[in-house]
Design a protein around this motif. Sequence first.
Motif, PDB file in Angstrom:
ATOM      1  N   ASP A 160      -5.571  -6.436   5.967  1.00  0.00           N
ATOM      2  CA  ASP A 160      -5.504  -5.086   6.517  1.00  0.00           C
ATOM      3  C   ASP A 160      -4.133  -4.519   6.166  1.00  0.00           C
ATOM      4  O   ASP A 160      -3.105  -5.035   6.618  1.00  0.00           O
TER       5      ASP A 160
ATOM      6  N   ASN B  55       0.850  -1.188   0.000  1.00  0.00           N
ATOM      7  CA  ASN B  55       0.000   0.000   0.000  1.00  0.00           C
ATOM      8  C   ASN B  55       0.891   1.245   0.000  1.00  0.00           C
ATOM      9  O   ASN B  55       1.503   1.573   1.010  1.00  0.00           O
TER      10      ASN B  55
ATOM     11  N   LEU C 124     -11.588  -2.133  -1.898  1.00  0.00           N
ATOM     12  CA  LEU C 124     -10.725  -1.489  -0.912  1.00  0.00           C
ATOM     13  C   LEU C 124     -11.512  -0.427  -0.152  1.00  0.00           C
ATOM     14  O   LEU C 124     -12.382   0.243  -0.703  1.00  0.00           O
ATOM     15  N   GLU C 125     -11.172  -0.263   1.122  1.00  0.00           N
ATOM     16  CA  GLU C 125     -11.856   0.713   1.969  1.00  0.00           C
ATOM     17  C   GLU C 125     -10.855   1.508   2.787  1.00  0.00           C
ATOM     18  O   GLU C 125      -9.960   0.940   3.418  1.00  0.00           O
TER      19      GLU C 125
ATOM     20  N   ARG D 297      -8.436 -11.536   2.037  1.00  0.00           N
ATOM     21  CA  ARG D 297      -8.737 -10.453   2.982  1.00  0.00           C
ATOM     22  C   ARG D 297      -7.428  -9.980   3.589  1.00  0.00           C
ATOM     23  O   ARG D 297      -6.561 -10.801   3.918  1.00  0.00           O
TER      24      ARG D 297
ATOM     25  N   PRO E 297     -10.880   2.999   6.036  1.00  0.00           N
ATOM     26  CA  PRO E 297     -11.834   2.662   7.098  1.00  0.00           C
ATOM     27  C   PRO E 297     -12.718   3.830   7.514  1.00  0.00           C
ATOM     28  O   PRO E 297     -12.240   4.880   7.923  1.00  0.00           O
TER      29      PRO E 297
ATOM     30  N   ARG F  79     -14.990   3.601  -0.175  1.00  0.00           N
ATOM     31  CA  ARG F  79     -14.764   2.274  -0.748  1.00  0.00           C
ATOM     32  C   ARG F  79     -14.626   2.386  -2.264  1.00  0.00           C
ATOM     33  O   ARG F  79     -15.292   3.212  -2.894  1.00  0.00           O
TER      34      ARG F  79
ATOM     35  N   PRO G 133      -4.397   3.879   5.871  1.00  0.00           N
ATOM     36  CA  PRO G 133      -4.560   2.423   5.866  1.00  0.00           C
ATOM     37  C   PRO G 133      -5.708   2.012   4.962  1.00  0.00           C
ATOM     38  O   PRO G 133      -6.620   2.799   4.687  1.00  0.00           O
ATOM     39  N   LEU G 134      -5.668   0.764   4.505  1.00  0.00           N
ATOM     40  CA  LEU G 134      -6.703   0.223   3.634  1.00  0.00           C
ATOM     41  C   LEU G 134      -7.119  -1.161   4.106  1.00  0.00           C
ATOM     42  O   LEU G 134      -6.274  -1.958   4.527  1.00  0.00           O
ATOM     43  N   LYS G 135      -8.409  -1.431   4.027  1.00  0.00           N
ATOM     44  CA  LYS G 135      -8.913  -2.786   4.217  1.00  0.00           C
ATOM     45  C   LYS G 135      -9.211  -3.356   2.839  1.00  0.00           C
ATOM     46  O   LYS G 135      -9.877  -2.701   2.027  1.00  0.00           O
ATOM     47  N   ALA G 136      -8.708  -4.558   2.578  1.00  0.00           N
ATOM     48  CA  ALA G 136      -8.875  -5.169   1.267  1.00  0.00           C
ATOM     49  C   ALA G 136      -9.647  -6.472   1.395  1.00  0.00           C
ATOM     50  O   ALA G 136      -9.401  -7.268   2.303  1.00  0.00           O
ATOM     51  N   GLU G 137     -10.579  -6.670   0.468  1.00  0.00           N
ATOM     52  CA  GLU G 137     -11.342  -7.917   0.427  1.00  0.00           C
ATOM     53  C   GLU G 137     -11.699  -8.200  -1.017  1.00  0.00           C
ATOM     54  O   GLU G 137     -12.130  -7.303  -1.747  1.00  0.00           O
TER      55      GLU G 137
END
Length: 222
Positions: A180, A156, A208-209, A178, A211, A215, A161-165
């Motif tokens: 973080d 990244n 991606l989000e 998934r 937080p 998104r 920060p990014l949350k990935a799923e």
Amino acid sequence: MAPLRILPWALLLLLALLSACFLQAARPPEVALERVEVLGFSLTPEPTLRLGLGLRFQNPNPYPLPLETVGASLALEGLELPLSLRLPPGESRATLPLDLPASRALEAGRALFAGGARLQVKARLPQPVLLLDTRVGLPLRPLEAELKGVNLILKNPNPVPLKAEGRLVLLGQSLLVRADLPAQGEARLQVSGFRPGLERGRRLELELEVPGFFRYRLALEL
């Protein structure tokens, strides 16, 4: 000779007159936006984005100009705060910290990441004056993905920060992914249990989000 005594109401009247004269005489400063940067991101007690707004001022008056005396304020997509800077005569620069908590500035955060947040600087001098009206954004750079053996490495490059799923298509299979991802950091995922499948190609499809704020979708060929 007895000392001159000024009654309190007369003193207040005198200050009001002096203030009115100052507002009538003061000329509005020029304001320009030089940069917008992310100073930090916190998840506790709630998602909060801290920005730094780099502004350039030009005070045309031959004396220092306290912005609060002319009612100056900065507004970002409905989030408004007073400006308490004291401008010296001539040109000066300042970086203003601005916190965007998700509970109060969700729309501003979304607009920033989508590239279309409206930023304004206003003043009352004594009539309302619009000193700056522009659009600003925080473009997100794409993730970097690298497959090393049975390890998928996601990097990244962004300062948030990014949350990935999503899913990884590899060797004919579609596998759930998934992760973080810390700001300007990476996550290493081990992929195991391959069996031949019917999916073609090697690609990574992610949602991606940032937080609490934004998104978006991303597809990468591996």
